[in-house]
Design an enzyme around this catalytic site. Structure first.
Site, mmCIF file in Angstrom:
data_model
loop_
_atom_site.group_PDB
_atom_site.id
_atom_site.type_symbol
_atom_site.label_atom_id
_atom_site.label_comp_id
_atom_site.label_asym_id
_atom_site.label_seq_id
_atom_site.Cartn_x
_atom_site.Cartn_y
_atom_site.Cartn_z
ATOM 1 N N CYS A 176 -6.184 27.244 14.466
ATOM 2 C CA CYS A 176 -6.701 27.675 13.175
ATOM 3 C C CYS A 176 -6.599 28.008 11.866
ATOM 4 O O CYS A 176 -7.224 28.546 11.257
ATOM 5 C CB CYS A 176 -5.487 29.349 13.932
ATOM 6 S SG CYS A 176 -6.374 29.964 15.454
ATOM 7 N N PRO A 210 -8.536 17.448 16.461
ATOM 8 C CA PRO A 210 -8.317 17.013 15.374
ATOM 9 C C PRO A 210 -7.725 16.721 14.130
ATOM 10 O O PRO A 210 -7.845 15.348 13.461
ATOM 11 C CB PRO A 210 -9.543 18.385 15.016
ATOM 12 C CG PRO A 210 -8.868 19.493 15.554
ATOM 13 C CD PRO A 210 -8.338 19.214 16.703
ATOM 14 N N TYR A 211 -6.193 16.829 14.563
ATOM 15 C CA TYR A 211 -5.194 16.652 13.544
ATOM 16 C C TYR A 211 -4.190 15.642 13.926
ATOM 17 O O TYR A 211 -3.695 15.401 14.963
ATOM 18 C CB TYR A 211 -4.921 17.757 12.765
ATOM 19 C CG TYR A 211 -5.540 18.828 12.001
ATOM 20 C CD1 TYR A 211 -6.163 18.379 10.635
ATOM 21 C CD2 TYR A 211 -6.351 19.089 12.816
ATOM 22 C CE1 TYR A 211 -6.903 19.161 10.022
ATOM 23 C CE2 TYR A 211 -7.499 20.410 12.193
ATOM 24 C CZ TYR A 211 -7.419 19.978 10.533
ATOM 25 O OH TYR A 211 -8.772 20.097 9.702
ATOM 26 N N GLY A 261 -1.039 16.211 13.182
ATOM 27 C CA GLY A 261 -0.542 17.307 14.055
ATOM 28 C C GLY A 261 -0.606 18.375 13.747
ATOM 29 O O GLY A 261 -1.325 18.852 12.361
ATOM 30 N N MET A 262 -0.562 19.765 13.411
ATOM 31 C CA MET A 262 -0.236 21.368 13.311
ATOM 32 C C MET A 262 0.972 21.925 13.591
ATOM 33 O O MET A 262 1.364 21.443 15.136
ATOM 34 C CB MET A 262 -1.312 22.162 14.336
ATOM 35 C CG MET A 262 -1.503 23.038 13.341
ATOM 36 S SD MET A 262 -2.069 22.907 11.468
ATOM 37 C CE MET A 262 -1.576 24.667 11.601
ATOM 38 N N GLU A 263 1.729 22.434 12.412
ATOM 39 C CA GLU A 263 2.870 22.860 12.406
ATOM 40 C C GLU A 263 3.048 24.134 13.184
ATOM 41 O O GLU A 263 3.840 25.518 12.576
ATOM 42 C CB GLU A 263 3.757 22.694 11.478
ATOM 43 C CG GLU A 263 3.145 23.543 10.192
ATOM 44 C CD GLU A 263 1.602 22.803 9.683
ATOM 45 O OE1 GLU A 263 0.959 22.219 9.987
ATOM 46 O OE2 GLU A 263 1.283 23.610 8.170
ATOM 47 N N GLU A 291 5.399 17.751 10.522
ATOM 48 C CA GLU A 291 5.714 19.172 11.003
ATOM 49 C C GLU A 291 6.350 20.096 11.463
ATOM 50 O O GLU A 291 7.302 21.336 11.043
ATOM 51 C CB GLU A 291 4.605 18.810 12.393
ATOM 52 C CG GLU A 291 3.924 18.267 12.542
ATOM 53 C CD GLU A 291 2.683 18.087 11.762
ATOM 54 O OE1 GLU A 291 2.675 19.166 10.950
ATOM 55 O OE2 GLU A 291 1.666 17.884 10.921
ATOM 56 N N HIS A 324 7.513 21.626 7.824
ATOM 57 C CA HIS A 324 7.140 22.767 7.888
ATOM 58 C C HIS A 324 7.381 24.016 8.549
ATOM 59 O O HIS A 324 7.013 25.311 8.123
ATOM 60 C CB HIS A 324 5.177 22.725 8.994
ATOM 61 C CG HIS A 324 4.492 21.781 7.536
ATOM 62 N ND1 HIS A 324 4.123 22.223 6.524
ATOM 63 C CD2 HIS A 324 3.407 21.147 7.871
ATOM 64 C CE1 HIS A 324 2.939 21.922 6.490
ATOM 65 N NE2 HIS A 324 2.838 20.868 6.843
ATOM 66 N N ASP A 369 -11.972 24.017 4.800
ATOM 67 C CA ASP A 369 -12.121 22.784 5.662
ATOM 68 C C ASP A 369 -12.751 21.797 4.079
ATOM 69 O O ASP A 369 -12.793 20.083 4.800
ATOM 70 C CB ASP A 369 -12.836 22.703 7.143
ATOM 71 C CG ASP A 369 -11.490 23.087 7.593
ATOM 72 O OD1 ASP A 369 -10.452 23.534 7.461
ATOM 73 O OD2 ASP A 369 -12.598 24.222 8.797
ATOM 74 N N TYR A 404 -1.879 17.175 -0.863
ATOM 75 C CA TYR A 404 -0.117 16.339 0.179
ATOM 76 C C TYR A 404 0.325 15.688 -1.429
ATOM 77 O O TYR A 404 1.707 15.691 -1.146
ATOM 78 C CB TYR A 404 -1.086 15.748 1.490
ATOM 79 C CG TYR A 404 -0.938 16.297 2.070
ATOM 80 C CD1 TYR A 404 -2.257 16.607 1.997
ATOM 81 C CD2 TYR A 404 -0.447 16.302 3.445
ATOM 82 C CE1 TYR A 404 -2.718 17.879 3.802
ATOM 83 C CE2 TYR A 404 -1.077 16.539 4.713
ATOM 84 C CZ TYR A 404 -2.264 17.510 4.728
ATOM 85 O OH TYR A 404 -2.894 18.414 5.794
ATOM 86 N N LYS A 416 -8.865 12.253 10.765
ATOM 87 C CA LYS A 416 -8.286 11.485 9.867
ATOM 88 C C LYS A 416 -9.137 9.834 10.232
ATOM 89 O O LYS A 416 -9.603 8.889 9.356
ATOM 90 C CB LYS A 416 -6.649 11.155 9.975
ATOM 91 C CG LYS A 416 -6.496 9.980 9.541
ATOM 92 C CD LYS A 416 -4.526 9.879 9.286
ATOM 93 C CE LYS A 416 -4.158 9.233 8.857
ATOM 94 N NZ LYS A 416 -2.747 8.561 8.399
HETATM 95 N N1 BES Z 1 -0.735 21.889 8.785
HETATM 96 C C1 BES Z 1 -1.607 20.248 8.855
HETATM 97 C C2 BES Z 1 -2.581 20.664 9.303
HETATM 98 C C3 BES Z 1 -3.633 21.146 8.879
HETATM 99 C C4 BES Z 1 -3.946 21.273 6.965
HETATM 100 C C5 BES Z 1 -4.494 22.077 9.946
HETATM 101 C C6 BES Z 1 -5.139 21.749 6.982
HETATM 102 C C7 BES Z 1 -5.685 22.634 9.165
HETATM 103 C C8 BES Z 1 -5.841 22.731 7.866
HETATM 104 C C9 BES Z 1 -1.131 19.322 9.310
HETATM 105 O O1 BES Z 1 0.963 19.658 9.164
HETATM 106 C C10 BES Z 1 -1.207 17.500 8.604
HETATM 107 O O2 BES Z 1 -0.395 17.815 7.948
HETATM 108 N N2 BES Z 1 -1.061 17.006 9.361
HETATM 109 C C11 BES Z 1 -1.418 15.860 9.612
HETATM 110 C C12 BES Z 1 0.507 14.793 9.334
HETATM 111 C C13 BES Z 1 0.840 13.812 8.326
HETATM 112 C C14 BES Z 1 0.590 14.380 6.944
HETATM 113 C C15 BES Z 1 1.801 13.562 8.941
HETATM 114 C C16 BES Z 1 -2.481 14.832 9.703
HETATM 115 O O3 BES Z 1 -2.843 15.960 10.567
HETATM 116 O O4 BES Z 1 -3.263 14.073 9.720
HETATM 117 ZN ZN ZN Z 2 1.313 19.524 6.688
#
Ligand code: BES
Ligand code: ZN
Length: 613
Positions: A136, A265-266, A268-270, A295, A298, A375, A383, A565
């Site tokens: 989401c 797609p990521y 991780g998602m917290e 995560e 977060h 997005d 970051y 990524k």
């Molecule tokens: N909250 C993010 C993922 C995210 C950000 C999803 C914006 C949708 C919109 C998550 O915590 C994140 O930063 N994931 C990184 C991990 C990494 C920085 C260790 C990722 O997905 O690469």
């Molecule tokens: Zn993050």
């Protein structure tokens, strides 16, 4: 009344605030949709008896809305750009300040839903059951149900989810005494800590779980369970101990990890209670679990204390990267790990800023989001620039003092949302206390406006380079065309050290020769590595070396992983060296990718414009 601070919502949340949400949804694998009702309890914020509730929605099909159990007047208006279609519900008699109304919305998600991915049994690893999951963040919750889809509004949740397969949600599981008749079971969860809509999360499929820590389990497909447990069980409690020591005790009860199918797609998602994670972290070498430290962090920065709009996203991610690096240093009992990770981050920041151009809006710490899809603005900038801002404050006041500020900040803003100026005020107020009088001149020097709104790179600090020096030395050797490498060059290194080395080589002005590149892939075991992080970094080098043998292998990798990524960076380079193969590979894997990833790659490859032209 304060004006709405979030440009990515159409809701009138200055007049109403969601207090509780009950989601009664059935996971319909046949029609690939969620259907049922969602009940929003909204509290009036104004004495002027607001006569209308406006909610966000996007491609969701609403069939009826009841206001306090009575059919109401409502309308889904036309789409207006990235923010979607607002739903207007009239409240004929208005409501006085503090009064709570209940909206019961009957709905079904549609094929165009951007938050959900539906996998057929054939697309899963044991091929036994279908699978679905949600993503989401940032503004996709509105494509599951109409809501105030802004991080500035938090509410508690009840989940009642009916599915033929195991369900995971962003709440604590509630044992259900009344086993449902028929094939479907109702899985119940509750989330008693108020959370924003972007943390609403669901997954369902053939999911098994195993313990990895004192309050943690890992959940994943039965075939992946043992490997996932092995990857995480050694460090989970260490991460938690370190984080609790830096901030304060964990507030959510359980911390679990759901390892998803490869199209997640990521990294991780917290999602609270259940972090969602890419299977690429299960690399069999425990080299990619920094993502879990991130995560987990977060749980304080982002989930407890939340940026009030995507313009202040750095408050979530910059703080989280800072805490992640503190956790890594604590777990390794070596501060060089903090610097090591920061050096890698700095490199990524330089690359991102170069790619955007140093005066681009998206290189600011606080990015204007008016008319913008979050997005599109997403990058490593919030970051790493966010990290550098937090870290600069840490150095300015000194670690001992900053360590006292951390729990103060998270305690003060717990269960709330804030903007960058709230953060500034909190910092200056804390260090304005008499015991910090000696810091007065230093504090006056902070260029807050510049930090928030300057484009380009922030000031670069001195790093402890003890862990990277060897990586740079090896990279330098590769500049000599007659260098003959051996496996022992990197065999004792951590995955991140190899990654730094590969990053440096990627940045060479003169690319490697095809022969050199192939030798590197073989001798260091990169071309066949189980570690996708290393493999994809290596393929960047191979493509830049114009090693045409590598192109089909890149295409193959692009059918195996859906983490943006890797997917986006591999596609961008493949597109430069062999556009035909890039487009063909994208079309072939279109259904494998998550809708968000599909959209982003379409834009990256210039296919989105072609389509709409
Ligand atoms: N909250 C993010 C993922 C995210 C950000 C999803 C914006 C949708 C919109 C998550 O915590 C994140 O930063 N994931 C990184 C991990 C990494 C920085 C260790 C990722 O997905 O690469
Ligand atoms: Zn993050």
């Amino acid at each position: 009344m304060a004006p709405v601070r979030d440009p990515n919502t159409l809701s009138n949340y200055d007049q109403w605030r969601t207090r509780h949400i009950t989601a009664n949804l059935k996971v319909d694998f046949t029609d690939k949709c969620l259907r049922g009702s969602v009940v929003l309890e909204l509290e009036s914020q104004t004495d002027k008896a607001s006569s209308e509730i406006i909610l966000d929605s996007s491609y969701v099909s609403v069939s009826s809305i009841k206001l306090n159990s009575t059919p109401s007047q409502w309308e889904v208006k036309a789409r207006t750009g990235p923010n979607g279609s607002p739903v207007h519900v009239s409240v004929p008699n208005g409501a006085g300040k503090g009064e709570v109304v209940k909206l019961e919305i009957e709905l079904a998600t549609t094929e165009k839903c951007t938050a959900l991915q539906w996998l057929t049994p054939a697309q899963t690893s044991n091929k036994k059951a279908p699978f679905m999951f949600s993503q989401c963040q940032a503004i996709h919750a509105r494509s599951i149900f109409p809501c105030q889809d802004t991080p500035d509004v938090k509410s508690t949740y009840d989940f009642h989810i009916r599915s033929p397969y195991v369900v995971v949600a962003s709440g604590v599981p509630v044992p259900d005494a009344t086993e449902a008749a028929g094939e479907d079971k109702v899985y119940k969860f509750e989330q008693k800590v108020p959370i924003p809509a972007y943390l609403f999360a669901l997954a369902s499929g053939d999911i098994a779980s195993a313990r990895i820590g004192r309050c943690s389990s890992v959940a994943t497909g039965p075939n992946e369970l043992k490997a996932s447990q092995w990857e995480l069980q050694d460090d989970m409690d260490k991460f938690l101990d370190a984080a609790e020591k830096i901030v304060f005790p964990y507030q959510w009860g359980e911390y679990n990890v759901l390892v998803l199918p490869p199209s997640f797609p990521y990294g991780g998602m917290e999602n609270p209670i259940f972090t969602f994670a890419t299977p690429t972290i299960i690399s069999g070498d425990r080299q990619n679990i920094d993502v879990i430290a991130h995560e987990l962090a977060h749980s304080w920065s982002g989930n407890l204390v939340t940026s009030c709009s995507w313009e202040h996203f750095w408050l979530n991610e910059g703080w989280t990267v800072y805490l992640e690096r503190r956790i890594l240093a604590a777990v390794h009992k070596n501060d060089a790990y903090f610097d090591f990770s920061a050096i890698i981050g700095w490199k990524h920041l330089e690359e991102a800023i170069e790619e955007f151009g140093a005066d681009h809006e998206y290189t600011k710490l606080c990015i204007s989001h008016k008319g913008i899809d979050p997005d599109d603005a997403f990058s490593t900038v919030p970051y790493e620039k966010g990290f550098h801002f937090v870290y600069s404050l840490d150095r300015l006041v000194g670690r001992e003092n900053f360590d006292k500020f951390i729990p103060h900040y998270f305690g003060k803003w717990k269960n709330k949302s804030l903007d960058s100026y709230d953060f500034k005020d909190t910092f200056l107020e804390f260090f304005g206390a008499p015991e910090y009088a000696g810091l007065k001149d230093k504090l006056a020097e902070i260029d807050w406006e510049g930090r928030f709104f300057n484009t380009g790179l922030p000031p670069k600090p001195e790093f402890d380079t003890s862990l990277v020096d060897v990586c740079f030395q090896l990279a330098n050797k590769w500049k000599q065309k007659d260098f003959s490498p051996s496996q022992s060059d990197t065999s004792s290194w951590t995955g991140n050290q190899v990654l730094v080395f590969l990053n440096v080589v990627q940045g060479f002005e003169e690319p490697l020769t095809v022969e050199q590149s192939q030798t590197m892939g073989k001798v260091y075991g990169l071309a066949d590595s189980q570690n996708v992080e290393l493999k994809s970094a290596y393929y960047q080098i191979a493509m830049k070396a114009k090693d045409t043998d590598s192109y089909p292998r890149v295409a193959e990798l692009l059918g195996d992983v859906g983490r943006m990524k890797f997917v986006r960076t591999l596609f961008r380079t493949l597109n430069k060296v062999d556009r035909e193969l890039a487009v063909k590979t994208f079309e072939k894997n279109r259904d494998f990718y998550h809708p968000i990833c599909r959209m982003m790659v379409e834009k990256d490859l210039g296919l989105a414009e072609e389509k709409s032209a």
